[in-house]
Design an enzyme around this catalytic site. Structure first.
Site, PDB file in Angstrom:
ATOM      1  N   GLU A   1     -44.345-103.290   2.326  1.00 23.06           N
ATOM      2  CA  GLU A   1     -42.978-103.708   2.670  1.00 23.06           C
ATOM      3  C   GLU A   1     -42.085-103.768   1.428  1.00 23.06           C
ATOM      4  O   GLU A   1     -41.076-104.467   1.399  1.00 23.06           O
ATOM      5  CB  GLU A   1     -43.019-105.044   3.422  1.00 23.06           C
ATOM      6  CG  GLU A   1     -43.930-105.014   4.633  1.00 23.06           C
ATOM      7  CD  GLU A   1     -43.205-104.976   5.988  1.00 23.06           C
ATOM      8  OE1 GLU A   1     -42.135-105.558   6.101  1.00 23.06           O
ATOM      9  OE2 GLU A   1     -43.739-104.352   6.929  1.00 23.06           O
TER      10      GLU A   1
ATOM     11  N   HIS B   1     -42.485-112.358   4.336  1.00 20.52           N
ATOM     12  CA  HIS B   1     -42.424-111.668   3.037  1.00 20.52           C
ATOM     13  C   HIS B   1     -42.469-112.725   1.938  1.00 20.52           C
ATOM     14  O   HIS B   1     -41.943-113.831   2.110  1.00 20.52           O
ATOM     15  CB  HIS B   1     -41.110-110.883   2.884  1.00 20.52           C
ATOM     16  CG  HIS B   1     -41.004-109.671   3.752  1.00 20.52           C
ATOM     17  ND1 HIS B   1     -39.845-109.340   4.431  1.00 20.52           N
ATOM     18  CD2 HIS B   1     -41.896-108.706   4.051  1.00 20.52           C
ATOM     19  CE1 HIS B   1     -40.030-108.215   5.098  1.00 20.52           C
ATOM     20  NE2 HIS B   1     -41.270-107.815   4.891  1.00 20.52           N
TER      21      HIS B   1
ATOM     22  N   CYS C   1     -32.976-110.508   0.438  1.00 17.95           N
ATOM     23  CA  CYS C   1     -33.463-109.418   1.312  1.00 17.95           C
ATOM     24  C   CYS C   1     -32.505-108.241   1.285  1.00 17.95           C
ATOM     25  O   CYS C   1     -32.908-107.107   1.499  1.00 17.95           O
ATOM     26  CB  CYS C   1     -33.550-109.865   2.766  1.00 17.95           C
ATOM     27  SG  CYS C   1     -34.670-111.207   3.075  1.00 17.95           S
TER      28      CYS C   1
HETATM   29  O1  SUG Z   1     -38.401-107.049   8.723  1.00 20.89           O
HETATM   30  N1  SUG Z   1     -35.668-108.369  10.467  1.00 20.89           N
HETATM   31  C1  SUG Z   1     -36.260-107.986   9.197  1.00 20.89           C
HETATM   32  C2  SUG Z   1     -35.845-108.935   8.107  1.00 20.89           C
HETATM   33  C3  SUG Z   1     -36.261-108.447   6.735  1.00 20.89           C
HETATM   34  C4  SUG Z   1     -36.005-109.450   5.666  1.00 20.89           C
HETATM   35  N2  SUG Z   1     -36.369-108.927   4.409  1.00 20.89           N
HETATM   36  C5  SUG Z   1     -36.934-109.604   3.376  1.00 20.89           C
HETATM   37  N3  SUG Z   1     -37.495-110.788   3.536  1.00 20.89           N
HETATM   38  N4  SUG Z   1     -36.987-109.033   2.245  1.00 20.89           N
HETATM   39  C6  SUG Z   1     -37.777-107.926   9.322  1.00 20.89           C
HETATM   40  O2  SUG Z   1     -38.351-108.788  10.002  1.00 20.89           O
HETATM   41  C7  SUG Z   1     -35.088-108.079  12.791  1.00 20.89           C
HETATM   42  C8  SUG Z   1     -34.535-106.987  13.683  1.00 20.89           C
HETATM   43  C9  SUG Z   1     -34.265-107.439  15.098  1.00 20.89           C
HETATM   44  O3  SUG Z   1     -34.891-108.386  15.538  1.00 20.89           O
HETATM   45  O4  SUG Z   1     -33.450-106.789  15.748  1.00 20.89           O
HETATM   46  C10 SUG Z   1     -35.697-107.560  11.525  1.00 20.89           C
HETATM   47  O5  SUG Z   1     -36.202-106.451  11.486  1.00 20.89           O
END
Ligand code: SUG
Length: 416
Positions: A165, A233, A343
């Site tokens: 990731e 994460h 993020c």
């Molecule tokens: O991968 N949310 C992302 C958020 C990513 C956050 N990134 C870091 N922590 N670096 C994920 O979970 C939600 C999309 C939705 O529900 O429509 C989403 O993919």
């Protein structure tokens, strides 16, 4: 010593919505099927980029990906979105490439054997909607960072064994950004409730591919209680900059002695801020940055300012002299999908020569900011629910917006 931190933020795409796609991401599940505001989301992200730029931290803009992901829907036998089953349509429409911290892992030239910047786009195989990003991210990054100073690796093999990731599970500690650093790779193991998203094999492969000094690299296992509390994460539970690592006591199963010996480690205890509150406020998803005058600043989500304990943790860090200033920014549209300030950005350390080699049209300055502001105003809706994704007009709108952005950025924004 000309190497500086540079941030790449992805513009939030015109189809930003809340479809509840991320099991294990508490905010994404909590806001499933609620109304989003893509225009506001993109403007919040753009304002954050401008804020960093105004603080003196060079800022790069990464374009959103084409959505819906027509190539993938066609690959699955659909020629018209009206026939696509709901979950698949939501996945194919996700604007999740906005969280640039998940785009890639990047090692600066000071750390690598060949003295080049190494880039590995994340395969994001843990979630189908995110796995759709990998090839397009690779295609974009090659255009953004062309030439001999940059080595572009392929995403790791698309299997959970190598689940990756990107920089959300990667930290780097060094005396100053320009010095050789200690790269820290964080992975997950067995959990009870939510799945881990980063594998140890992926971390090891990236460290090998990037030509890091393997005696120096550090591999840490996430605490399973953290993952089960919604820490999907590492950047939701630890933050670092130069010599400083700030982490929650439940972030890791155990720390590595080498870190304690060489760097400043600050533990936030459960008493100071519970795991639950850390996840709710995204305290650790702040950007910890060195300003041009050498002082350290934090760009934290507004939610922390409104939370007495999170705020007092920042006050404690300032009182102890670890941090000089805290700025609270509103990125609520992204926060509701589980993405805070950190993020939204992929950080790099680049020397002056490497900065000169970056594709010139994507550096944020006053002019590009104004152009992008107008582009968002013109092309984005201010209200969207997942059911709007069946609107055939949205396909055209979204692709027209991207075509206009391709002109602005002088990039090929087709899917890879
Ligand atoms: O991968 N949310 C992302 C958020 C990513 C956050 N990134 C870091 N922590 N670096 C994920 O979970 C939600 C999309 C939705 O529900 O429509 C989403 O993919």
């Amino acid at each position: 010593m000309t190497a500086l931190e540079v941030n790449i933020d992805a513009l939030v795409g015109p189809t930003h919505n809340y479809a509840g796609l991320s099991f294990g991401n508490v905010a994404s599940q909590k806001h499933a099927l609620t109304v989003s505001n893509p225009k506001q989301a993109a403007l919040q992200g753009l304002r954050k980029m401008k804020f960093l730029h105004d603080l003196g931290i060079p800022q790069i803009v990464m374009p959103p990906h084409p959505r819906p992901a027509m190539g993938v829907l066609k690959q699955l036998g659909f020629s018209n979105i009206k026939n696509v089953p709901q979950t698949l349509l939501y996945q194919g429409y996700s604007a999740s490439a906005m969280w640039a911290a998940n785009a890639a892992t990047i090692s600066p030239s000071a750390d690598t054997k060949d003295g080049k910047v190494h880039i590995t786009p994340a395969n994001l195989v843990s979630k189908f909607h995110r796995s759709l990003e990998a090839l397009t991210t690779a295609h974009y990054l090659k255009q953004m960072f062309p030439g001999p100073h940059f080595v572009h690796h392929d995403p790791l093999p698309a299997h959970l064994t190598f689940a990756d990731e990107g920089a959300a599970n990667h930290m780097r500690l060094s005396k100053h950004h320009a010095n050789k650093g200690t790269e820290i790779f964080v992975y997950g193991g067995a959990t009870k409730k939510y799945p881990a998203r980063q594998s140890m094999q992926a971390c090891e492969a990236i460290a090998r591919l990037h030509g890091l000094d393997l005696k120096r690299a550090v591999f840490l296992e996430q605490h399973p209680d953290a993952i089960d509390a919604g820490v999907f994460h590492n950047d939701v539970i630890a933050m670092s900059n130069e010599r400083l690592l700030i982490y929650h006591e439940k972030a890791f199963k155990r720390l590595d002695r080498r870190l304690q010996d060489h760097f400043t480690l600050i533990k936030i205890t459960e008493r100071q801020l519970t795991l639950r509150a850390a996840v709710a406020t995204y305290f650790f998803n702040s950007q910890l940055v060195t300003l041009p005058d050498g002082k350290m600043a934090v760009i934290a989500p507004k939610e922390c300012e409104e939370h007495a304990r999170a705020r007092s943790c920042f006050e404690f860090l300032m009182a102890e002299g670890h941090v000089n200033t805290v700025y609270y920014l509103d990125v609520r549209e992204s926060m509701k999908n589980g993405g805070g300030p950190a993020c939204l950005r992929l950080r790099m350390v680049l020397t002056e020569t490497e900065r000169q080699a970056v594709h010139s049209c994507i550096w944020l300055d006053e002019e590009l900011y104004d152009v992008l502001y107008r582009w968002i105003e013109k092309n984005y809706r201010d209200r969207m629910t997942p059911s709007d994704l069946y609107d055939p007009l949205l396909v055209r709108e979204s692709y027209q917006a991207l075509a206009a952005l391709a002109e602005i950025t002088k990039m090929n924004l087709g899917a890879a």
